[in-house]
Write a protein that holds these residues in place. Sequence first.
Motif, PDB file in Angstrom:
ATOM      1  N   GLU A  39       0.959  -0.976  -0.086  1.00 15.36           N
ATOM      2  CA  GLU A  39      -0.225   0.294   0.311  1.00 15.36           C
ATOM      3  C   GLU A  39       0.703   1.277   0.048  1.00 15.36           C
ATOM      4  OE1 GLU A  39      -2.955  -0.158  -0.175  1.00 15.36           O
ATOM      5  OE2 GLU A  39      -4.386  -1.638   0.440  1.00 15.36           O
ATOM      6  N   ILE A  40       0.401   2.553  -0.481  1.00 18.54           N
ATOM      7  CA  ILE A  40       0.959   3.517  -0.551  1.00 18.54           C
ATOM      8  C   ILE A  40      -0.301   4.689  -0.661  1.00 18.54           C
ATOM      9  CG2 ILE A  40       1.089   3.775  -3.366  1.00 18.54           C
ATOM     10  CD1 ILE A  40       3.758   5.315  -2.985  1.00 18.54           C
ATOM     11  N   ASP A  41       0.024   5.859   0.456  1.00 18.15           N
ATOM     12  CA  ASP A  41      -0.847   7.007   0.540  1.00 18.15           C
ATOM     13  C   ASP A  41      -0.617   7.493  -1.343  1.00 18.15           C
ATOM     14  OD1 ASP A  41      -0.341   6.140   2.569  1.00 18.15           O
ATOM     15  OD2 ASP A  41      -0.136   8.526   4.023  1.00 18.15           O
ATOM     16  N   ARG A  42      -1.796   7.797  -0.768  1.00 20.61           N
ATOM     17  CA  ARG A  42      -1.848   8.217  -2.605  1.00 20.61           C
ATOM     18  C   ARG A  42      -1.541   9.780  -2.717  1.00 20.61           C
ATOM     19  NH1 ARG A  42      -6.918   6.835  -5.643  1.00 20.61           N
ATOM     20  NH2 ARG A  42      -8.521   5.501  -4.452  1.00 20.61           N
ATOM     21  N   ASN A  43      -0.925  10.527  -1.883  1.00 19.65           N
ATOM     22  CA  ASN A  43      -0.431  11.636  -2.372  1.00 19.65           C
ATOM     23  C   ASN A  43       0.985  11.238  -2.226  1.00 19.65           C
ATOM     24  OD1 ASN A  43      -2.596  13.328  -1.567  1.00 19.65           O
ATOM     25  ND2 ASN A  43      -2.362  13.316   0.786  1.00 19.65           N
TER      26      ASN A  43
END
Length: 228
Positions: free
Chosen positions: A103-107
Amino acid sequence: MLLENKKVAVIGGGPVGLTFARLLQQVNVNVKVYEWDKDEFARIKGGTLDIHNDYGQIALDKAGLLAEYHKRSRPTGERSANINAEILMDEFPDKEHLYDRPEIDRNDLRKMLLENLQPDTVIWNSKLVSLEQQDEKFVLHFENGKTEIADLVVGANGGMSNVRKLITDTIPQYTGTTIIQGEVLNPNETCPNFKKLCGEGNFAVIGEQKFFFSQNKAKGALNYYVSF
């Protein structure tokens, strides 16, 4: 090359539009991305994205960004419960599969992509309102009053895109499902019991035609969706 001496206009500065622009720039194509956000800091909220190794990561690899993506993303566990909050499943990927779909933060993903584009690739504050074909080129009209011309237009701004009208007359239909998204900035302080139930990864509950899903972001915030 098919796009030699051509201008490509990408409508939408999300993950797909920015990744596509990066791929084109690697082969020296003239590309601009038009995004209706005021600037790169306009939207600082949103959940996380899991990019799969047999799908999205292939594009990031071709864009020369896979190692950077792995650096900024994180392996994430999956937990589910029934409507009585009884845990049914709680798993974390093993060593061999840590980066199958981290997972990666959208920002963080947007920041990574922007940092790897040529300066001024993204034209901010540019909401497309209409476009028309003139001979072999396209004229794009934006809400801010500006007009641009391109040889190829790529719609990467969602199902309600104005580009869509040139490809199909099918109108998106409401399915009857509503999703509410929210975010708890300090869940360990404001809702510790709820945070404990959600755990440190992704958490899902399905029952009675309703769906709850939460994600832990990089800096501790809890992003959630309620669907019914």
